[in-house]
Write a protein that holds these residues in place. Structure first.
Motif, PDB file in Angstrom:
ATOM      1  N   ARG A 167      31.194  37.867  41.867  1.00 36.81           N
ATOM      2  CA  ARG A 167      31.412  38.869  40.825  1.00 36.81           C
ATOM      3  C   ARG A 167      32.599  39.759  41.148  1.00 36.81           C
ATOM      4  NH1 ARG A 167      26.079  41.840  38.901  1.00 36.81           N
ATOM      5  NH2 ARG A 167      27.467  42.595  37.283  1.00 36.81           N
ATOM      6  N   GLY A 214      35.753  39.417  38.960  1.00 40.29           N
ATOM      7  CA  GLY A 214      35.708  40.582  38.092  1.00 40.29           C
ATOM      8  C   GLY A 214      36.779  41.602  38.423  1.00 40.29           C
ATOM      9  N   ASN A 242      38.020  38.619  34.917  1.00 39.05           N
ATOM     10  CA  ASN A 242      36.985  38.295  33.948  1.00 39.05           C
ATOM     11  C   ASN A 242      36.030  39.478  33.796  1.00 39.05           C
ATOM     12  OD1 ASN A 242      34.900  37.265  32.475  1.00 39.05           O
ATOM     13  ND2 ASN A 242      34.885  35.309  33.540  1.00 39.05           N
ATOM     14  N   LEU A 282      33.459  39.812  32.008  1.00 38.04           N
ATOM     15  CA  LEU A 282      32.034  39.444  31.963  1.00 38.04           C
ATOM     16  C   LEU A 282      31.405  39.588  33.345  1.00 38.04           C
ATOM     17  CD1 LEU A 282      29.596  38.143  30.483  1.00 38.04           C
ATOM     18  CD2 LEU A 282      30.481  35.944  31.232  1.00 38.04           C
ATOM     19  N   MET A 283      32.202  39.296  34.387  1.00 32.80           N
ATOM     20  CA  MET A 283      31.683  39.331  35.749  1.00 32.80           C
ATOM     21  C   MET A 283      31.201  40.728  36.143  1.00 32.80           C
ATOM     22  SD  MET A 283      31.483  36.612  37.404  1.00 32.80           S
ATOM     23  CE  MET A 283      31.832  34.907  37.097  1.00 32.80           C
ATOM     24  N   ALA A 331      26.545  38.488  33.983  1.00 28.97           N
ATOM     25  CA  ALA A 331      27.188  37.534  34.884  1.00 28.97           C
ATOM     26  C   ALA A 331      26.278  37.182  36.053  1.00 28.97           C
ATOM     27  CB  ALA A 331      28.508  38.107  35.396  1.00 28.97           C
TER      28      ALA A 331
END
Lengths: 236, 250
Positions: free
Chosen positions: A164, A168, A205, A207-208, A213
């Motif tokens: 993540r 992320g 990203n 979403l991470m 996620a």
């Protein structure tokens, strides 16, 4: 007389096959997260960054091991009618000790984790082990079981946080002196997406960073775990 | 009957042991906790004037000793009331803030009082004669309270910088007011007045900025939090207006 005492002590702190199994079982066949699916709440919440994940893992290992130990020491004197309350008080006390320690020695992490430290109390892994293991086993075995389950939980947390944070935020261990900046749009990153044309398309990203996620990552981990360990697959 | 007494006794002893243990630890680390909290709050104040502290300085990353030395050497603390009058240290102490300095004033308590009874902390950062006034504001977000520190230039019109924090805004949405450094950064250089000289404060605007002088972009998906920031800025800075006016007159 003295000899028997020594022998007895050896028996108490024995570290044979059975004891080793207590430590390794929760890492694989009986992992609290990927097999028993316990403690998911905190696994989703704290794993955006590696540092808080590591801190919470250490805290859970500590709380799990010592609450198991204390409960097991008291197991013969705890009145049956109030055993859950007693277990809860033991866990809550240890968690408060962790919270006070962090507040005194690492205030930034304390602020970052805020309510999640308190939520260790409600982590089903801890209470589950007290009820299922520590109430019926010797202190030493319970202690090992606590460490095993804490580590089993922490390993998954750290794996999830690794992915993540990397995808992320483009960094690892952010907020600690060991911070590694891997990919990003400023010169301080190892791969600079502005200058390096090969990675010009790369974006972190988002979403991470969101809890969803972690859900996907844990699901993938369960998938990988099951495909590697045939014992876990239900053939019926 | 016998076992009932045993249960009571067990619970009683357990409670006493736990209470003594935890109270002892708390007492033992009390000074340390207070010190950490004070430094944390001071870093939040310094975050509003990050640009003044040098290039690439992150207030949250400053070593504790440096934070304290900046506060000792360059910052004067004052507490003002609703009419712009500076209140004496003793008066602040009599209102229940031990120490009597601006850093000891708890905005959370002040926010609960009626507006005319409130007192407000001011931190004056003096960089070789160039003064920056850092003020504290507090308002409501979506889930809980939000607060911040705003640094105003000595013309009392231009914002130098801002820092925000929150109790429980949604991570990734409302929490971005603190977590995303780009949000507070937008406030640098904004004016508190429009062209006609009317007080506008700074407006967090959804769907594009029309007046770049006093508007900043909102965070998508965090409308309530952003409106909360707008209201907090409008009301919060207004409380300091009498004080600002009294200085610019003199």
């Amino acid at each position: 007389m003295a000899e028997t005492a020594v022998q007895k002590r050896e028996a108490i702190f024995a570290f044979g096959k059975k004891e080793r199994k207590l430590l390794t079982d929760p890492l694989n066949d009986n992992n609290p997260i990927t097999v028993q699916v316990l403690g998911i709440c905190s696994a989703l919440a704290v794993t955006t960054l590696l540092v808080p994940s590591i801190v919470i893992s250490v805290a859970v290992i500590f709380v799990c091991a010592f609450s198991n130990l204390i409960t097991s020491l008291l197991r013969k004197s705890i009145p049956k009618q109030v055993r859950m309350i007693v277990q809860l008080v033991i866990i809550a006390t240890l968690v408060t000790v962790v919270e006070l320690t962090l507040k005194a020695y690492n205030y930034d992490v304390y602020k970052q984790l805020s309510i999640f430290i308190g939520l260790i109390i409600t982590n089903c892994i801890v209470m589950g082990r007290l009820e299922a293991f520590a109430m019926a086993n010797s202190p030493w075995k319970s202690f090992l079981d606590g460490i095993g389950n804490g580590v089993g939980y922490g390993v998954i947390l750290i794996i999830v946080a690794f992915f993540r944070e990397l995808f992320g935020k483009g960094s690892l261990l952010a907020g600690s002196p060991l911070e590694v900046k891997i990919i990003g749009a400023t010169p301080e990153y190892f791969i600079n997406t502005v200058e390096n044309t090969m990675f010009g398309w790369y974006q972190n990203n988002n979403l991470m960073v969101l809890p969803a996620a972690a859900m996907f990552l844990i699901a993938v981990l369960i998938w990988v775990h099951r495909s590697k360990n045939t014992k876990l697959v239900d053939i019926s | 009957m016998h076992s009932t007494i045993r249960v009571y006794l067990f619970v009683l002893i357990m409670t006493v042991v736990v209470a003594v243990l935890l109270a002892g630890l708390r007492e033992l680390w009390k000074d340390r906790h207070e010190q950490n909290e004070a430094i944390f709050n001071k870093k939040a104040v310094l975050a509003a004037i990050e640009t003044k502290l040098g290039d690439d300085v992150k207030a949250s990353k400053l070593p504790d000793l440096e934070v304290l030395s900046i506060f000792d050497d360059k910052i004067t603390q004052k507490v003002v009331d609703n009419h712009g009058q500076v209140i004496s240290k003793e008066d602040v102490e009599s209102r229940g803030y031990k120490g009597g300095l601006a850093e000891h004033v708890d905005m959370k308590k002040e926010k609960k009082k009626p507006a005319e009874d409130r007192i407000f902390p001011v931190f004056i950062y003096d960089d070789n004669g160039e003064k920056t006034y850092i003020i504290s504001i507090r308002g409501n977000g979506l889930w809980d309270e939000i607060w911040g520190n705003i640094a105003v230039k000595d013309d009392f019109q231009t914002i130098v910088g801002a820092s925000f924090d929150h109790q429980g805004e949604t991570a990734g949405l409302g929490a971005e007011i603190k977590d995303n450094p780009a949000f507070p950064k937008q406030f640098q250089g904004k004016s508190l007045y429009d062209d006609a000289g009317n007080y506008t404060s700074v407006v967090v605007k959804k769907g594009g900025v029309r007046n770049p002088d006093y508007e900043v972009d909102a965070i998508s998906g965090a409308t309530v939090t952003c409106n909360g920031v707008t209201d907090m800025l409008y009301d919060g800075i207004k409380y300091y207006m009498p004080y600002f006016n009294s200085i610019s007159k003199s």
